[in-house]
Scaffold this motif. Structure first.
Motif, PDB file in Angstrom:
ATOM      1  N   ILE A 104     -19.855 -59.072 -38.034  1.00  0.00           N
ATOM      2  CA  ILE A 104     -18.448 -58.680 -38.212  1.00  0.00           C
ATOM      3  C   ILE A 104     -17.736 -58.664 -36.859  1.00  0.00           C
ATOM      4  N   PHE A 105     -18.382 -58.105 -35.842  1.00  0.00           N
ATOM      5  CA  PHE A 105     -17.784 -58.071 -34.504  1.00  0.00           C
ATOM      6  C   PHE A 105     -17.489 -59.486 -34.001  1.00  0.00           C
ATOM      7  N   ASP A 106     -18.425 -60.417 -34.261  1.00  0.00           N
ATOM      8  CA  ASP A 106     -18.226 -61.800 -33.817  1.00  0.00           C
ATOM      9  C   ASP A 106     -17.070 -62.468 -34.559  1.00  0.00           C
ATOM     10  N   ALA A 107     -16.973 -62.224 -35.865  1.00  0.00           N
ATOM     11  CA  ALA A 107     -15.948 -62.878 -36.683  1.00  0.00           C
ATOM     12  C   ALA A 107     -14.568 -62.252 -36.505  1.00  0.00           C
ATOM     13  N   TRP A 108     -14.523 -60.925 -36.366  1.00  0.00           N
ATOM     14  CA  TRP A 108     -13.240 -60.212 -36.295  1.00  0.00           C
ATOM     15  C   TRP A 108     -13.279 -59.157 -35.183  1.00  0.00           C
ATOM     16  N   PRO A 109     -13.373 -59.577 -33.923  1.00  0.00           N
ATOM     17  CA  PRO A 109     -13.492 -58.598 -32.829  1.00  0.00           C
ATOM     18  C   PRO A 109     -12.314 -57.629 -32.754  1.00  0.00           C
ATOM     19  N   GLN A 110     -11.157 -58.045 -33.213  1.00  0.00           N
ATOM     20  CA  GLN A 110      -9.977 -57.182 -33.165  1.00  0.00           C
ATOM     21  C   GLN A 110     -10.079 -55.994 -34.120  1.00  0.00           C
ATOM     22  N   HIS A 111     -11.041 -56.020 -35.040  1.00  0.00           N
ATOM     23  CA  HIS A 111     -11.210 -54.928 -35.996  1.00  0.00           C
ATOM     24  C   HIS A 111     -12.480 -54.102 -35.735  1.00  0.00           C
ATOM     25  N   SER A 112     -13.072 -54.242 -34.571  1.00  0.00           N
ATOM     26  CA  SER A 112     -14.342 -53.562 -34.289  1.00  0.00           C
ATOM     27  C   SER A 112     -14.239 -52.035 -34.330  1.00  0.00           C
ATOM     28  N   ALA A 113     -13.054 -51.484 -34.085  1.00  0.00           N
ATOM     29  CA  ALA A 113     -12.898 -50.026 -34.065  1.00  0.00           C
ATOM     30  C   ALA A 113     -13.029 -49.393 -35.446  1.00  0.00           C
ATOM     31  N   LYS A 114     -12.997 -50.196 -36.503  1.00  0.00           N
ATOM     32  CA  LYS A 114     -13.148 -49.618 -37.839  1.00  0.00           C
ATOM     33  C   LYS A 114     -14.474 -49.996 -38.490  1.00  0.00           C
ATOM     34  N   VAL A 115     -15.449 -50.432 -37.684  1.00  0.00           N
ATOM     35  CA  VAL A 115     -16.769 -50.802 -38.181  1.00  0.00           C
ATOM     36  C   VAL A 115     -17.821 -49.862 -37.605  1.00  0.00           C
ATOM     37  N   LEU A 116     -18.547 -49.186 -38.485  1.00  0.00           N
ATOM     38  CA  LEU A 116     -19.636 -48.304 -38.074  1.00  0.00           C
ATOM     39  C   LEU A 116     -20.783 -48.451 -39.064  1.00  0.00           C
ATOM     40  N   GLY A 117     -21.972 -48.124 -38.603  1.00  0.00           N
ATOM     41  CA  GLY A 117     -23.106 -48.074 -39.505  1.00  0.00           C
ATOM     42  C   GLY A 117     -23.010 -46.837 -40.397  1.00  0.00           C
ATOM     43  N   LEU A 118     -23.602 -46.912 -41.574  1.00  0.00           N
ATOM     44  CA  LEU A 118     -23.575 -45.793 -42.519  1.00  0.00           C
ATOM     45  C   LEU A 118     -24.095 -44.509 -41.868  1.00  0.00           C
ATOM     46  N   HIS A 119     -25.288 -44.574 -41.255  1.00  0.00           N
ATOM     47  CA  HIS A 119     -25.858 -43.384 -40.616  1.00  0.00           C
ATOM     48  C   HIS A 119     -25.096 -42.986 -39.364  1.00  0.00           C
TER      49      HIS A 119
END
Length: 195
Positions: A104-119
Motif C-alpha cells: 500500500i505504501f508503494d502504491a499510494w505513498p500519499q496515504h501512508s498516514a492512514k495505514v496501520l496494522g491491526l495490532h
C-alpha cells in the motif's frame, strides 16, 4: 471523514489482507456486528479488500465457519482488490501483515498516514485517553504507534485447517475488542458480543 445527512461525521475503515477471502472479510463482518451491538447507533462504515487481491472469490471455508460460530452469515462475500477509490475514501486502513502495508505504501505513498496494522492500531488506541475524539483518532494513533514490523502480523489461516482459523478469529476478536470502542467514539462501551 465524511458528514452524514444529520451533520455527524462518518468514519470509513477498510480492513486489508492479501486476498480478501479470510482475515479481512472476517474482521469486516465482526466489526460490523460489534458496532451494531453498541447501545446507540454509531457512524462507522466498515469494508474490506485485498492487496493485491483475488477478485470474485467467496470467503475461505474455515473462516466462514468461525463467523457462523459467532452468529454471523458469511454468505454473499465476494473478494475484491484494493483500489485507488477505496484508498481515497478511507479514513483508516487496517492491515494484517507487514507485506500488505508495504504494498500500500508503494502504491499510494500519499496515504501512508492512514495505514496501520491491526495490532499496531489496537496497541496505540489502548494508550489513548478514552475520550479521544474520533476526528483525532487516526492521527494520534499513528503518532503513538510502535515501530512497524512483521511482529504485528496476523497469520493467514487460508488452507491451514480449523485450528489455524480459530486462532486467527480469536486474535482478530481480541484486537477488535480494543478497536471497536475507539472507532465508535468517546463513551462507547465494549459490546457484550465481543470475544
Amino acid at each position: 471523514m465524511s458528514l452524514a445527512d444529520d451533520g455527524t461525521a462518518t468514519l470509513s475503515v477498510v480492513f486489508v489482507c492479501t486476498a480478501n477471502i479470510a482475515r479481512s472479510p472476517y474482521a469486516e463482518r465482526r466489526a460490523t456486528q460489534l458496532l451494531a451491538g453498541l447501545p446507540e447507533p454509531r457512524r462507522v462504515v466498515v469494508s474490506s479488500a485485498g492487496m493485491p487481491g483475488y477478485p470474485g472469490r467467496p470467503m475461505d471455508d474455515q473462516m466462514a465457519a468461525q463467523l457462523r460460530m459467532r452468529g454471523l452469515d458469511p454468505d454473499g462475500h465476494v473478494s475484491r482488490s484494493l483500489s485507488a477509490e477505496l484508498v481515497e475514501e478511507a479514513d483508516l486502513m487496517l492491515t494484517f501483515d507487514f507485506a500488505v502495508r508495504m504494498r500500500i505504501f508503494d502504491a499510494w505513498p500519499q496515504h501512508s498516514a492512514k495505514v496501520l496494522g491491526l495490532h499496531q492500531f489496537a496497541d496505540a488506541v489502548g494508550r489513548l485517553p478514552r475520550d479521544t475524539p474520533r476526528r483525532d483518532l487516526v492521527a494520534l494513533a499513528h503518532r503513538l504507534s510502535s515501530p512497524d514490523s512483521m511482529t504485528w502480523d496476523v497469520s493467514d489461516p487460508h488452507r491451514r485447517g480449523a485450528k489455524a482459523a480459530r486462532r486467527c478469529a480469536d486474535e482478530i476478536d481480541a484486537a477488535l475488542g480494543r478497536i471497536v470502542p475507539a472507532l465508535a467514539g468517546p463513551g462507547s462501551p465494549l459490546p457484550d458480543s465481543a470475544g
